[in-house]
Design a protein around this motif. Structure first.
Motif, PDB file in Angstrom:
ATOM      1  N   THR A  41       0.845  -1.202   0.000  1.00 41.87           N
ATOM      2  CA  THR A  41       0.000   0.000   0.000  1.00 41.87           C
ATOM      3  C   THR A  41       0.878   1.249   0.000  1.00 41.87           C
ATOM      4  O   THR A  41       1.999   1.248   0.522  1.00 41.87           O
ATOM      5  CB  THR A  41      -0.952   0.058   1.216  1.00 41.87           C
ATOM      6  OG1 THR A  41      -0.169   0.173   2.403  1.00 41.87           O
ATOM      7  CG2 THR A  41      -1.836  -1.171   1.298  1.00 41.87           C
ATOM      8  N   GLN A  43       0.364   3.816   1.725  1.00 46.04           N
ATOM      9  CA  GLN A  43       0.578   4.234   3.125  1.00 46.04           C
ATOM     10  C   GLN A  43       1.724   3.481   3.778  1.00 46.04           C
ATOM     11  O   GLN A  43       2.488   4.055   4.547  1.00 46.04           O
ATOM     12  CB  GLN A  43      -0.706   4.017   3.932  1.00 46.04           C
ATOM     13  CG  GLN A  43      -1.737   5.078   3.605  1.00 46.04           C
ATOM     14  CD  GLN A  43      -2.865   5.112   4.626  1.00 46.04           C
ATOM     15  OE1 GLN A  43      -2.942   4.277   5.502  1.00 46.04           O
ATOM     16  NE2 GLN A  43      -3.742   6.088   4.476  1.00 46.04           N
ATOM     17  N   ALA A  68      -0.986  -0.366  -4.046  1.00 51.19           N
ATOM     18  CA  ALA A  68      -2.431  -0.174  -3.871  1.00 51.19           C
ATOM     19  C   ALA A  68      -2.606   1.161  -3.164  1.00 51.19           C
ATOM     20  O   ALA A  68      -1.894   1.445  -2.195  1.00 51.19           O
ATOM     21  CB  ALA A  68      -3.013  -1.298  -3.018  1.00 51.19           C
ATOM     22  N   ALA A  69      -3.520   1.964  -3.655  1.00 52.84           N
ATOM     23  CA  ALA A  69      -3.704   3.289  -3.061  1.00 52.84           C
ATOM     24  C   ALA A  69      -5.131   3.729  -3.288  1.00 52.84           C
ATOM     25  O   ALA A  69      -5.861   3.150  -4.106  1.00 52.84           O
ATOM     26  CB  ALA A  69      -2.746   4.290  -3.702  1.00 52.84           C
ATOM     27  N   SER A  70      -5.525   4.769  -2.560  1.00 48.26           N
ATOM     28  CA  SER A  70      -6.892   5.246  -2.733  1.00 48.26           C
ATOM     29  C   SER A  70      -6.943   6.709  -3.153  1.00 48.26           C
ATOM     30  O   SER A  70      -8.016   7.211  -3.453  1.00 48.26           O
ATOM     31  CB  SER A  70      -7.686   5.053  -1.438  1.00 48.26           C
ATOM     32  OG  SER A  70      -7.047   5.748  -0.395  1.00 48.26           O
ATOM     33  N   VAL A 101      -9.203  -4.403   1.283  1.00 47.28           N
ATOM     34  CA  VAL A 101      -8.686  -3.468   0.279  1.00 47.28           C
ATOM     35  C   VAL A 101      -9.815  -2.558  -0.224  1.00 47.28           C
ATOM     36  O   VAL A 101      -9.685  -1.334  -0.259  1.00 47.28           O
ATOM     37  CB  VAL A 101      -8.004  -4.268  -0.868  1.00 47.28           C
ATOM     38  CG1 VAL A 101      -7.697  -3.404  -2.048  1.00 47.28           C
ATOM     39  CG2 VAL A 101      -6.739  -4.928  -0.346  1.00 47.28           C
ATOM     40  N   ASN A 104     -10.998   0.118   2.107  1.00 46.51           N
ATOM     41  CA  ASN A 104     -10.126   1.295   2.143  1.00 46.51           C
ATOM     42  C   ASN A 104     -10.081   2.001   0.790  1.00 46.51           C
ATOM     43  O   ASN A 104      -9.137   2.750   0.514  1.00 46.51           O
ATOM     44  CB  ASN A 104      -8.719   0.883   2.586  1.00 46.51           C
ATOM     45  CG  ASN A 104      -8.701   0.494   4.047  1.00 46.51           C
ATOM     46  OD1 ASN A 104      -9.184   1.227   4.895  1.00 46.51           O
ATOM     47  ND2 ASN A 104      -8.179  -0.689   4.349  1.00 46.51           N
ATOM     48  N   MET A 106      -9.449   0.853  -2.184  1.00 45.17           N
ATOM     49  CA  MET A 106      -8.316   0.501  -3.046  1.00 45.17           C
ATOM     50  C   MET A 106      -8.725  -0.725  -3.870  1.00 45.17           C
ATOM     51  O   MET A 106      -9.745  -1.353  -3.603  1.00 45.17           O
ATOM     52  CB  MET A 106      -7.093   0.147  -2.188  1.00 45.17           C
ATOM     53  CG  MET A 106      -6.586   1.301  -1.337  1.00 45.17           C
ATOM     54  SD  MET A 106      -5.058   0.892  -0.447  1.00 45.17           S
ATOM     55  CE  MET A 106      -5.627  -0.263   0.765  1.00 45.17           C
TER      56      MET A 106
END
Ligand SMILES: Cc1cc2nc3c(=O)[nH]c(=O)nc-3n(C[C@H](O)[C@H](O)[C@H](O)COP(=O)(O)O)c2cc1C
Length: 341
Positions: A41, A43, A68-70, A101, A104, A106
């Motif tokens: 991620t 983060q 993976a990101a949002s 996932v 969040n 993602m």
């Protein structure tokens, strides 16, 4: 400067599987295949132990980092931070269906927001000169997620997929890796989401025809070299996940796609012998050699010696794992060890 490499085949990102140990092992079997990290991620990259998360051995190149990101800001920051490592490509995960996932914002649920994916890919591009790629599905279905692009929680329509590609590809990713089944966001486990929604290769072929500028990699359920070659008649490249992990000898066939021949012929014996120094190094530095060996469980898949090998490497022992491998070389069936793979 980004490294350049010819691309036809990759080994899929797989959490708990494609760690640096597996990738080193995979490299003994295939020199040319693009490898992927596990999903990490943004983060974790920003706040976590980056050295532990991102370090790798240069033998693993060509290697893609999957993030993976949002949101675009975090992603920008994570990609910038990863610039200190020599990854060949940075990939955005827009295909993972897990609740954690998706919860969040993602993974696959991003497919409901193609404008956001466009922004995220654009943020990645402004953070690096390396090639940017995106991995997604052919659609999603959800009882919870709705968006202007997907007002009824369903994105299963072919025209919608073309529209999706046209929106996200305005950011010019160098490749769309497409797992050829939809993701069902609630009600199925990640494992079921890799098995239950049917594969639709024809749809991906049609997508390549209708969006010829898109560079399309197909993924999902591919198990042998003939299938790989057939897919390559329709799309630009292929990605293999589970079959490469559970039957690693399969990877030894991949370099033939590049007309590359290993300088010495590969056998299970040569692979084990080449892995021994790596295991010795782990033991010297106090790292988990047992974990590294667990990735080789399928080395004798469907061959005499398979259960002996599995027993040998999975039985917990306090002794040296490299010594155990040396002993295995004399106790396993010699003809299988020396058979060219
Ligand atoms: C154990 C496991 C972990 C996975 N983790 C990821 C991941 O981190 N990121 C991702 O994009 N896909 C992940 N996947 C999906 C694979 O990348 C791939 O899309 C899927 O397995 C279908 O390909 P295959 O049929 O060749 O295995 C995972 C799959 C498995 C089996």
């Amino acid at each position: 400067m980004p490294n350049t490499f010819e691309h036809k085949i990759s080994i899929a990102p797989m959490v708990d599987k494609t760690d640096k140990h597996f990738r080193f092992f995979a490299r003994l079997l295939t020199k040319k295949t693009l490898l992927y990290t596990e999903m990490i991620t943004a983060q974790a990259i920003i706040n976590g132990d980056r050295k532990r998360l991102l370090d790798f051995d240069s033998i693993e190149n060509p290697l893609a980092l999957q993030i993976a990101a949002s949101n675009p800001e975090e992603l920008y920051q994570a990609v910038k931070l990863a610039e200190d490592w020599d990854y060949d490509e940075i990939n955005l995960n827009a295909g993972c269906p897990s609740d954690r996932v998706s919860g969040n914002m993602m993974g696959a649920c991003l497919m409901a927001y193609p404008d956001l994916i466009f922004e995220m890919l654009s943020a990645m591009k402004s953070a690096t000169n390396k090639p940017i790629t995106v991995k997604h599905r052919i659609g999603i279905s959800s009882s919870k997620v709705t968006s202007p692009f997907m007002p009824y929680g369903e994105f299963k329509d072919y025209d919608q997929l073309v529209e999706f590609i046209n929106i996200i590809n305005k950011a010019n990713p160098v490749r769309n890796i497409i797992h050829a089944r939809i993701a069902i966001l609630e009600g199925l486990s990640p494992k079921e989401n890799r098995e239950i929604p049917p594969l639709d290769y024809e749809l991906v072929y049609k997508l390549k025809e209708d969006t010829p500028k898109a560079n399309i990699e197909i993924n999902g359920g591919i198990k042998d070299l003939d299938q790989i070659k057939e897919h390559l008649n329709h799309v630009d490249s292929v990605m293999i996940g589970r079959e490469a992990y559970s039957n690693p000898v399969f990877m030894a066939k991949f370099d033939s796609l590049y007309d590359y021949k290993h300088p010495v012929s590969l056998t299970r014996r040569s692979i084990i012998e080449d892995f021994i120094p790596y295991i010795e190094n782990l033991e010297r530095s106090g790292e988990n050699a047992h974990l590294a060996l667990s990735h080789t469980l399928g080395l004798f898949q469907n061959m005499p010696g398979s259960s002996q090998w599995k027993r040998l490497i999975s039985t917990p022992s306090r002794g040296s794992k490299s010594q155990l491998l040396r002993e295995a070389l004399s106790s396993l069936p010699q003809d299988i060890l020396d058979k060219e793979i």
